[in-house]
Write an enzyme that holds these catalytic residues in place. Structure first.
Site, PDB file in Angstrom:
ATOM      1  N   GLU A 108       0.837  -1.198   0.000  1.00  0.00           N
ATOM      2  CA  GLU A 108       0.000   0.000   0.000  1.00  0.00           C
ATOM      3  C   GLU A 108       0.873   1.251   0.000  1.00  0.00           C
ATOM      4  OE1 GLU A 108      -3.308   0.339  -0.502  1.00  0.00           O
ATOM      5  OE2 GLU A 108      -2.466   2.336  -0.709  1.00  0.00           O
ATOM      6  N   LYS A 147       8.274  -1.571  -2.351  1.00  0.00           N
ATOM      7  CA  LYS A 147       7.609  -0.815  -1.272  1.00  0.00           C
ATOM      8  C   LYS A 147       8.657  -0.199  -0.332  1.00  0.00           C
ATOM      9  CE  LYS A 147       4.935   0.895   1.702  1.00  0.00           C
ATOM     10  NZ  LYS A 147       4.184   2.115   1.472  1.00  0.00           N
ATOM     11  N   CYS A 178       6.208   4.638   9.329  1.00  0.00           N
ATOM     12  CA  CYS A 178       6.848   3.758   8.343  1.00  0.00           C
ATOM     13  C   CYS A 178       8.233   4.147   7.841  1.00  0.00           C
ATOM     14  CB  CYS A 178       5.905   3.556   7.165  1.00  0.00           C
ATOM     15  SG  CYS A 178       4.402   2.728   7.680  1.00  0.00           S
TER      16      CYS A 178
HETATM   17  P1  NAD Z   1      -1.943  -0.306  12.744  1.00  0.00           P
HETATM   18  O1  NAD Z   1      -1.115  -0.599  13.927  1.00  0.00           O
HETATM   19  O2  NAD Z   1      -2.719   0.982  12.681  1.00  0.00           O
HETATM   20  O3  NAD Z   1      -3.026  -1.479  12.544  1.00  0.00           O
HETATM   21  C1  NAD Z   1      -2.736  -2.828  12.600  1.00  0.00           C
HETATM   22  C2  NAD Z   1      -3.918  -3.563  13.227  1.00  0.00           C
HETATM   23  O4  NAD Z   1      -3.695  -4.971  13.114  1.00  0.00           O
HETATM   24  C3  NAD Z   1      -4.120  -3.282  14.720  1.00  0.00           C
HETATM   25  O5  NAD Z   1      -5.408  -2.745  14.931  1.00  0.00           O
HETATM   26  C4  NAD Z   1      -3.952  -4.655  15.386  1.00  0.00           C
HETATM   27  O6  NAD Z   1      -4.818  -4.867  16.491  1.00  0.00           O
HETATM   28  C5  NAD Z   1      -4.288  -5.597  14.254  1.00  0.00           C
HETATM   29  N1  NAD Z   1      -3.740  -6.958  14.419  1.00  0.00           N
HETATM   30  C6  NAD Z   1      -2.458  -7.316  14.662  1.00  0.00           C
HETATM   31  N2  NAD Z   1      -2.340  -8.665  14.694  1.00  0.00           N
HETATM   32  C7  NAD Z   1      -3.577  -9.168  14.470  1.00  0.00           C
HETATM   33  C8  NAD Z   1      -4.101 -10.498  14.375  1.00  0.00           C
HETATM   34  N3  NAD Z   1      -3.317 -11.565  14.485  1.00  0.00           N
HETATM   35  N4  NAD Z   1      -5.428 -10.656  14.146  1.00  0.00           N
HETATM   36  C9  NAD Z   1      -6.228  -9.567  14.017  1.00  0.00           C
HETATM   37  N5  NAD Z   1      -5.796  -8.292  14.082  1.00  0.00           N
HETATM   38  C10 NAD Z   1      -4.478  -8.090  14.297  1.00  0.00           C
HETATM   39  O7  NAD Z   1      -0.991  -0.425  11.484  1.00  0.00           O
HETATM   40  P2  NAD Z   1      -1.104   0.345  10.071  1.00  0.00           P
HETATM   41  O8  NAD Z   1      -0.582   1.738  10.181  1.00  0.00           O
HETATM   42  O9  NAD Z   1      -2.463   0.108   9.509  1.00  0.00           O
HETATM   43  O10 NAD Z   1      -0.017  -0.463   9.226  1.00  0.00           O
HETATM   44  C11 NAD Z   1      -0.250  -1.798   8.817  1.00  0.00           C
HETATM   45  C12 NAD Z   1       0.819  -2.204   7.802  1.00  0.00           C
HETATM   46  O11 NAD Z   1       0.700  -1.363   6.638  1.00  0.00           O
HETATM   47  C13 NAD Z   1       2.255  -2.020   8.283  1.00  0.00           C
HETATM   48  O12 NAD Z   1       3.031  -3.060   7.748  1.00  0.00           O
HETATM   49  C14 NAD Z   1       2.685  -0.693   7.677  1.00  0.00           C
HETATM   50  O13 NAD Z   1       4.080  -0.656   7.448  1.00  0.00           O
HETATM   51  C15 NAD Z   1       1.953  -0.719   6.354  1.00  0.00           C
HETATM   52  N6  NAD Z   1       1.638   0.612   5.810  1.00  0.00           N
HETATM   53  C16 NAD Z   1       1.186   1.611   6.616  1.00  0.00           C
HETATM   54  C17 NAD Z   1       0.845   2.853   6.072  1.00  0.00           C
HETATM   55  C18 NAD Z   1       0.333   3.971   6.940  1.00  0.00           C
HETATM   56  O14 NAD Z   1       0.130   5.051   6.420  1.00  0.00           O
HETATM   57  N7  NAD Z   1       0.126   3.792   8.230  1.00  0.00           N
HETATM   58  C19 NAD Z   1       0.923   3.052   4.689  1.00  0.00           C
HETATM   59  C20 NAD Z   1       1.373   1.985   3.879  1.00  0.00           C
HETATM   60  C21 NAD Z   1       1.718   0.776   4.450  1.00  0.00           C
HETATM   61  C1  UGA Z   2       4.495   7.713   3.639  1.00  0.00           C
HETATM   62  C2  UGA Z   2       4.545   7.627   2.116  1.00  0.00           C
HETATM   63  O1  UGA Z   2       4.381   8.938   1.575  1.00  0.00           O
HETATM   64  C3  UGA Z   2       3.440   6.702   1.603  1.00  0.00           C
HETATM   65  O2  UGA Z   2       3.560   6.550   0.192  1.00  0.00           O
HETATM   66  C4  UGA Z   2       3.592   5.334   2.269  1.00  0.00           C
HETATM   67  O3  UGA Z   2       2.535   4.483   1.863  1.00  0.00           O
HETATM   68  C5  UGA Z   2       3.537   5.501   3.768  1.00  0.00           C
HETATM   69  O4  UGA Z   2       4.594   6.410   4.184  1.00  0.00           O
HETATM   70  C6  UGA Z   2       3.782   4.214   4.525  1.00  0.00           C
HETATM   71  O5  UGA Z   2       4.334   3.288   4.009  1.00  0.00           O
HETATM   72  O6  UGA Z   2       3.409   4.258   5.689  1.00  0.00           O
HETATM   73  P1  UGA Z   2       3.033   9.030   5.412  1.00  0.00           P
HETATM   74  O7  UGA Z   2       4.074   8.595   6.377  1.00  0.00           O
HETATM   75  O8  UGA Z   2       1.616   8.809   5.759  1.00  0.00           O
HETATM   76  O9  UGA Z   2       3.261   8.327   3.999  1.00  0.00           O
HETATM   77  O10 UGA Z   2       3.190  10.600   5.133  1.00  0.00           O
HETATM   78  P2  UGA Z   2       4.156  11.480   4.224  1.00  0.00           P
HETATM   79  O11 UGA Z   2       3.350  12.500   3.554  1.00  0.00           O
HETATM   80  O12 UGA Z   2       5.062  10.678   3.390  1.00  0.00           O
HETATM   81  O13 UGA Z   2       5.037  12.225   5.323  1.00  0.00           O
HETATM   82  C7  UGA Z   2       5.987  11.553   6.107  1.00  0.00           C
HETATM   83  C8  UGA Z   2       6.753  12.558   6.944  1.00  0.00           C
HETATM   84  O14 UGA Z   2       7.588  13.355   6.111  1.00  0.00           O
HETATM   85  C9  UGA Z   2       5.872  13.542   7.704  1.00  0.00           C
HETATM   86  O15 UGA Z   2       6.406  13.781   8.975  1.00  0.00           O
HETATM   87  C10 UGA Z   2       5.924  14.796   6.847  1.00  0.00           C
HETATM   88  O16 UGA Z   2       5.681  15.970   7.568  1.00  0.00           O
HETATM   89  C11 UGA Z   2       7.346  14.734   6.341  1.00  0.00           C
HETATM   90  N1  UGA Z   2       7.557  15.493   5.081  1.00  0.00           N
HETATM   91  C12 UGA Z   2       6.940  15.113   3.940  1.00  0.00           C
HETATM   92  C13 UGA Z   2       8.428  16.580   5.074  1.00  0.00           C
HETATM   93  O17 UGA Z   2       9.030  16.939   6.114  1.00  0.00           O
HETATM   94  N2  UGA Z   2       8.635  17.244   3.894  1.00  0.00           N
HETATM   95  C14 UGA Z   2       8.026  16.878   2.744  1.00  0.00           C
HETATM   96  O18 UGA Z   2       8.277  17.546   1.697  1.00  0.00           O
HETATM   97  C15 UGA Z   2       7.156  15.789   2.766  1.00  0.00           C
END
Ligand code: NAD
Ligand code: UGA
Length: 478
Positions: free
Chosen positions: A169, A224, A280
């Site tokens: 994602e 990713k 992340c």
């Molecule tokens: P999060 O901590 O917000 O959510 C994860 C959820 O999974 C929690 O609610 C937890 O209770 C649940 N969980 C864990 N183990 C479980 C199980 N065995 N059965 C049922 N539920 C279970 O995490 P997130 O921010 O959604 O991130 C999830 C993944 O996506 C990570 O690998 C992260 O790196 C990736 N990711 C996150 C973002 C982002 O913007 N946060 C963007 C892209 C990718």
């Molecule tokens: C980031 C990536 O942008 C997503 O593509 C990815 O899916 C995600 O991580 C993930 O894997 O979790 P996110 O962390 O939600 O998304 O937010 P960003 O907009 O990337 O910002 C990350 C950090 O960088 C923030 O603290 C933001 O303030 C900072 N940032 C961003 C800067 O300081 N300068 C910039 O120009 C852009």
């Protein structure tokens, strides 16, 4: 095998699982989308009638939940039941950095992913497509496959079959719905053509074919990590230049603009700030570092590790700057911190620069009044690991801040947070901070009063006009 998907199960109702599945449900009215999580409190919030109580704040999410929840979108703790009825299962659980054991501090902790794979192995029926939605180290699909393949029932029961795909994602928090509705690309890695087509067909409901990329599974997993590493690298690069700008009289905004117009460089992700946060970037780079060291590629590991080191250095650099400008001591001074989320339009504070900077300032004896439009007092308390002075204390009446060294208070109002303070530090780029009335603020602050704009979002002229000293990130114009 039919490519038609009727039932989706997503394990993990977090920042990815919740919005991603909501958009799929919204775009695919004929598919039942069931999001499950073991955290019953989180699920209860997803089901709350008051849409302001959803567990995550994302612009536009509430409207989708209103449309789809109870129609073709459910949130529940019924993990077993929904795995059993699913044609396709998304694993969207957390993958934080390991805190102990081999790889501690760098490698991802895969215990939640492994637990999911075991649950899927046990409860799935017939043929199931298993999709890695979580961000995972390269070769994790192999672990999942091994667990699934070891789960075959007794010979007299119906054989279970699985196809494992990687579908990372790329959404950003704060713009998750837009990113999901109009992604730059959707990446699907895997070998099983039927499974790839089945997953592609879900996305084809709203995403053009040319934006759906098919790769081998290891390229998908590595892409990713690489995407996040490149994005974070740009931020460390521009933040390193901001320090140089401040020393040389250059202006980082002008430098960003000048280099961003080069189409090979591009203008995005060149905003200097207080250092990248979020759950992340750091985790995924450290994962890359671990992987590189594992394969004896130490120069590669050192290169990427530098991006994280620069980020940490930069955050502490800002804390030091604040202290230096306030005559070298902030002990017993009131500092107002505007913004605790790691970026605007989210209530997420994971790895927020505000955590490190606030901790530094508290350690130096400052009294902080913290404001954020979406982050709760409880969350800040958890992050700082210091209890807040309860909100019923009127901080304006606290004349002698020496009694409140190293303490903090939560304020709902920006203007109340600012009153009697020696300095205001803007750490998150919330739009409401751009509309502050500096004339009014100036009257209530202690003189000399400093404004530290770590996001470069404030109106410089208005601040200076109102008898306030301004420090701006990367601004070398003294
Ligand atoms: P999060 O901590 O917000 O959510 C994860 C959820 O999974 C929690 O609610 C937890 O209770 C649940 N969980 C864990 N183990 C479980 C199980 N065995 N059965 C049922 N539920 C279970 O995490 P997130 O921010 O959604 O991130 C999830 C993944 O996506 C990570 O690998 C992260 O790196 C990736 N990711 C996150 C973002 C982002 O913007 N946060 C963007 C892209 C990718
Ligand atoms: C980031 C990536 O942008 C997503 O593509 C990815 O899916 C995600 O991580 C993930 O894997 O979790 P996110 O962390 O939600 O998304 O937010 P960003 O907009 O990337 O910002 C990350 C950090 O960088 C923030 O603290 C933001 O303030 C900072 N940032 C961003 C800067 O300081 N300068 C910039 O120009 C852009």
């Amino acid at each position: 095998m039919s490519n038609e998907i009727k039932n989706i199960c997503c394990i993990g109702a977090g920042y990815v699982g919740g919005p991603t599945m909501s958009v799929i449900a919204d775009k695919c009215s004929k598919i039942n989308v069931n999001v499950v999580d073991k955290n019953s409190e989180r699920i209860a919030l997803w089901n709350s009638q008051n849409l302001e109580s959803l567990p995550i704040y994302e612009p536009g999410l509430d409207k989708i939940i209103e449309r789809c929840r109870g129609e073709n979108l459910t949130f529940s703790t019924k993990i077993q039941e929904n795995i059993s009825s699913a044609d396709i299962i998304f694993i969207s659980v957390n993958t934080p950095t390991k805190t102990k054991g081999i790889g501690a501090g760098q490698a991802s902790d895969l215990k939640w992913v492994e637990a999911c794979a075991r649950e899927v192995a046990k409860f799935a029926n017939g043929h199931t497509i298993v999709v890695e939605k979580s961000t995972l180290p390269v070769k994790t699909a192999e672990v999942i496959k091994n667990i699934l393949e070891a789960s075959q029932p007794n010979s007299n029961e119906r054989k279970k079959t699985f196809a494992v795909l990687s579908n990372p994602e790329f959404l950003s928090e704060g713009s998750a719905i837009r990113d999901l509705e109009e992604p730059d690309r959707v990446l699907i890695g895997g070998e099983n053509n039927d499974a790839i087509m089945a997953l592609s067909n879900i996305y084809r409901n709203w995403i053009p074919k040319e934006k759906i990329l098919h790769t081998n599974i290891w390229s998908s997993e590595l892409s990713k990590l690489t995407a996040n590493a490149f994005l974070a690298q740009r931020i460390s690069s521009i933040n390193s230049i901001s320090a140089l700008c401040e020393s040389t009289g250059a202006d980082v905004r002008e430098v960003s603009r000048a280099i961003g117009l080069d189409s090979r460089i591009g203008s995005k992700f060149l905003d200097s700030g207080p250092g990248f946060g979020g759950s992340c970037f750091k985790k995924d780079i450290l994962n890359l570092v671990y992987l590189s060291r594992f394969f004896d590629l130490h120069a590669v590991a050192d290169f990427w590790e530098g991006v994280v080191k620069l980020n940490t250095w930069h955050q502490h650099r800002l804390s030091k700057l604040i202290i230096q400008n306030l005559f070298g001591t902030i002990s017993g001074k009131k500092i107002c911190v505007l913004g605790f989320a790691f970026k605007a339009n989210t209530n997420d504070t994971r790895e927020s620069a505000s955590i490190n900077i606030c901790k530094d300032l508290l350690e130096e004896g400052a009294f902080l009044s913290i404001h954020d439009p979406k982050v709760s007092e409880e969350q800040i308390q958890k992050d700082l690991k210091i209890e807040s002075l309860k909100s019923n204390i009127n901080s304006n009446e606290i004349v002698d801040f020496f009694n409140f060294e190293g303490k903090w208070i939560y304020e709902n109002s920006i203007y109340k947070a600012v009153e009697s303070s020696d300095a205001v530090v803007v750490l998150t780029e919330w739009e409401e901070y751009t509309k502050i009335n500096w004339e009014a603020v100036s009257k209530t602050m202690r003189k000399p009063s400093w404004i530290f704009d770590a996001r470069s979002i404030l109106d410089k002229k208005q601040i200076i006009k109102n008898d306030l000293f301004l420090w701006r990130i990367g601004d070398g114009n003294k």
